[in-house]
Enzyme design. Structure first.
Site, PDB file in Angstrom:
ATOM      1  N   HIS A  27      -7.695  -5.194  -1.494  1.00 20.50           N
ATOM      2  CA  HIS A  27      -6.436  -4.589  -1.049  1.00 20.50           C
ATOM      3  C   HIS A  27      -5.611  -5.525  -0.168  1.00 20.50           C
ATOM      4  CE1 HIS A  27      -3.818  -1.176  -0.720  1.00 20.50           C
ATOM      5  NE2 HIS A  27      -3.934  -1.085   0.587  1.00 20.50           N
ATOM      6  N   ASP A  69      -9.354  -4.385  -5.958  1.00 15.49           N
ATOM      7  CA  ASP A  69      -8.944  -3.464  -4.897  1.00 15.49           C
ATOM      8  C   ASP A  69      -9.768  -2.183  -5.022  1.00 15.49           C
ATOM      9  OD1 ASP A  69      -7.630  -1.748  -3.151  1.00 15.49           O
ATOM     10  OD2 ASP A  69      -5.657  -2.588  -3.578  1.00 15.49           O
ATOM     11  N   SER A 112       0.845  -1.189   0.000  1.00 15.03           N
ATOM     12  CA  SER A 112       0.000   0.000   0.000  1.00 15.03           C
ATOM     13  C   SER A 112       0.887   1.249   0.000  1.00 15.03           C
ATOM     14  CB  SER A 112      -0.948  -0.038   1.208  1.00 15.03           C
ATOM     15  OG  SER A 112      -1.955   0.939   1.086  1.00 15.03           O
TER      16      SER A 112
END
Length: 723
Positions: free
Chosen positions: A700, A668, A593
């Site tokens: 995600h 995601d 991320s």
């Protein structure tokens, strides 16, 4: 016989040697071999010094809501058991009414986004032991009125109130429509970045409901293909405001149940704003509303007169960078209130009177309050968690509302967190450190003394001791520019300072985050230990922009996300590379991320420092991320184009020299796979070779079935081949 004994002895010694050098495997990590015992999530009662726990009986395949006593931790009774009520097959969650005579039970929950879900609901009346249903629909966020006679809820973007006595249902709003109007439930970006779903609230007498309306008609739509099992993919379409794009237009409304009328509240002349929190005060006619400008550097706390519809600002917070939103606002009996703020440079607790005049800054010092637990009206004590004992540690404290008589209630250095009993007589302390597995104890709230150990995890500690691993070594790394950064390092068990080791660095680096913390192992830590067993040093450095070291340290990255954080990781790698036992030509970096945004940038911009990088689900340009998060730290792309573009890894792909693995899930909804596709195209057009992996229909977190095992196997193989 003699030879037999020698052979047997050799076998025993060999077996002991094998045990002593036992290796961690990915199958063990993702199979839960190092899972610790915890406490079942407890729900503290409000009217008695008790708590409830949701239990499951495997023999009868039934769910129970059991009541326990805080003082003894002993079970008092079973309030509800699904085996006695066939209509309720399972329990996902539950809440009580104010009098704790009714239970609202959720079953058959279906997730929507990170926090939101729909579910079927039942009401259990404890005195009569009867179950009833008030709607056949799967609904969102039902809550009892103060007297427990009504339930409000959201269904298909509208709000309803159901009278439990008469069975009459009142529809409060009529205009709800998917991807256009939402009443009383947050949109995607509020849910993700302001971390709440229920955007309505009952007043203390159950006569009024305040709610936020979201008009997202003009918000651009984002679509994701879902491949599923069918012949043709389907498409999920939802409103997603990217940085600089149109947000939902929000408005505040108050519905009066007696008159059946709704007032739209005029909050003032705000042009583009957020309503990140609404909360009724202890006065049934006064609603508190937090209003934040789009730059998120000006916060007004309004008190709304619900009868007249007028407002006044009782508190204002301004910041040169941004103001963080919390759930710490607490109203006392006299309607004075507790508030937390970073306005003196560190996050602390403040007490204001009901007009917004400061009565006392309760905590102060060059350290941060990290959690506010509550206020005991009887003793006048406030309970909180802080980093007074070092920014990588957490301790539990009590302090008088006048700022005096502070007591440290936790005694062990590491990470302590507390759950207090309703009357604040006791608390359950959760403790762990890098060398101590989680332990849960019942403690006295006056002295902090341990009354009883509830759960401990010596078995996990003993199991891990059989493996060839070492614990994290914490230290402060000082870069050549003089920045002092918290860090840890895991070395191989048979570490030899005369040898040269490759280094694998891990980080997240996002604003206010922390990876260097004195707490027990997360699942990644076992992977790092496994890599250390295979001859790698694993290191982690929290650079500038991370949390718990004051506002200046955290907010120095404002308008330049990725500039100073990348600089610090490169500089940290240079320092580590000069250690006598490090092979400076073999340093890699990994992140997920925000951490993937960072690892990409570090490999590209630190091409002569890093040999390889892995980026999982990375943001590759903040232009592709949501408005609330991104603009909080960057303003809009229209205002700060250079901040967006100069720090985007997409614009540095031509510098790539090392080995790069790029990973993303196609479903995601947070960091869209668009980020990776744009990066791939930039790398291709720069004629750069790289590796990448796409996970169909994974969000995600990229998990489900064997997904994590396969992903970590891929990453492990990449490290072994390229580092």
């Amino acid at each position: 016989m003699k030879n037999y004994r020698i052979a047997l002895l050799f076998f025993v010694l060999s077996s002991l040697s094998v045990v002593a050098q036992q290796k961690i495997t990915l199958e063990e990590i993702w199979g839960g071999a190092f899972r610790t015992k915890g406490m079942d999530a407890l729900n503290a009662m409000k009217n008695t010094n008790q708590y409830t726990v949701l239990n499951y009986d495997r023999n009868s395949k039934s769910y129970q809501i059991d009541l326990y006593d805080f003082a003894t931790l002993e079970k008092v009774s079973t309030l509800f058991d699904t085996k006695n009520h066939n209509e309720v097959k399972s329990i996902d969650s539950y809440t009580f009414d104010k009098n704790e005579k009714k239970i609202l039970i959720a079953t058959n929950s279906n997730p929507i986004f990170r926090h939101s879900f729909t579910a079927e609901y039942y009401i259990y009346d404890i005195p009569s032991k009867t179950v009833s249903s008030f709607t056949a629909n799967a609904i969102q966020e039902p809550t009892f009125s103060a007297d427990g006679t009504k339930v409000a809820y959201a269904f298909e973007n509208n709000l309803y109130v159901h009278d439990l006595s008469s069975g009459v249902k009142v529809q409060l709003t009529q205009d709800g429509q998917k991807n256009k109007i939402i009443n009383g439930i947050t949109d995607w970006v509020y849910e993700e970045e302001f971390a709440f779903v229920k955007a309505y609230d009952w007043n203390v007498t159950g006569t009024k409901i305040a709610y936020i309306k979201f008009d997202e008609t003009e918000v651009p739509e984002f679509s994701m293909d879902m491949y599923n099992e069918g012949l043709y993919p389907t498409q999920t379409v939802f409103k997603y405001p990217k940085a600089g794009e149109k947000n939902a237009i929000v408005s505040l409304h108050i519905f009066d149940l007696k008159s059946g009328t709704t007032k739209k509240i005029n909050l003032g002349s705000y042009k583009d704003f957020y309503i990140p929190r609404i909360k009724w005060t202890n006065d049934a006619a006064v609603l508190s509303v937090q209003v934040l400008n789009r730059h998120q550097n000006n916060l007004d706390l309004h008190f709304v007169d619900a009868n007249a519809g007028t407002t006044k600002i009782v508190l204002n917070e301004k910041d040169a960078a941004y103001v963080d939103i919390t759930d710490n606002l607490t109203f006392l009996k006299d309607n004075s209130f507790i508030w937390t703020s970073e306005k003196d440079g560190f996050n602390h607790i403040y007490h204001y009177d009901k007009s917004g005049k400061l009565k006392k800054q309760i905590t102060s010092g060059k350290w941060e309050v990290t959690n506010y637990y509550g206020f005991d009206e009887k003793s006048g004590m406030i309970y909180y968690q802080s980093v007074e004992n070092g920014s990588i540690n957490r301790d539990v404290y009590a302090i008088k509302v006048d700022g005096k008589s502070k007591v440290r209630l936790s005694s062990k250095t590491g990470t302590n967190s507390a759950t207090f009993s309703p009357n604040f007589q006791y608390f359950i302390n959760s403790y762990s450190s890098a060398t101590s597995a989680p332990m849960y104890t019942l403690n006295d709230s006056k002295s902090g003394a341990v009354i009883k150990t509830i759960v401990s995890n010596e078995a996990v500690e003993q199991k891990l001791a059989k493996y060839d691993v070492t614990s994290k070594e914490f230290f402060v790394l000082t870069t050549e520019k003089g920045h002092q950064l918290n860090a840890w390092m895991i070395k191989p068990k048979n570490f030899d300072a005369s040898k040269k080791y490759p280094v694998f660095m891990f980080q997240y680096s996002g604003p206010g985050s922390q990876q260097v913390a004195n707490t027990w192992n997360g699942i990644n830590d076992y992977w790092f230990m496994m890599l250390a067993q295979q001859g790698y040093i694993v290191a982690c450095v929290d650079g500038r922009g991370t949390g718990y070291k004051g506002a200046a340290f955290k907010k120095c990255t404002y308008k330049e996300l990725g500039k100073y954080e990348v600089e610090d990781q490169i500089d940290a790698a240079k320092v580590i590379g000069k250690y006598n036992y490090v092979d400076a030509s073999r340093i890699g970096i990994f992140g997920w991320s925000y951490g993937g945004f960072m690892s990409s940038n570090c490999l590209f911009q630190g091409a002569d420092v890093f040999k390889m990088a892995i980026a999982v689900a990375p943001v590759t340009s903040w232009r592709y991320y949501d408005s609330i998060y991104t603009e909080r730290y960057m303003q809009t792309p229209q205002e700060n184009a250079s901040g967006y573009d100069n720090n985007s890894p997409i614009n540095h792909v031509n510098k790539l020299k090392g080995n790069f693995l790029l990973v993303h899930g196609t479903a995601d909804d947070n960091v869209h796979v668009q980020n990776t596709m744009k990066m791939v195209e930039a790398l291709v057009q720069a004629n750069k070779q790289f590796d990448w992996a796409i996970y169909p229909d994974k969000n995600h977190g990229i998990y489900g079935g064997k997904t994590r095992l396969q992903l970590y196997t891929k990453m492990t193989n990449f490290i072994k081949e390229k580092l």
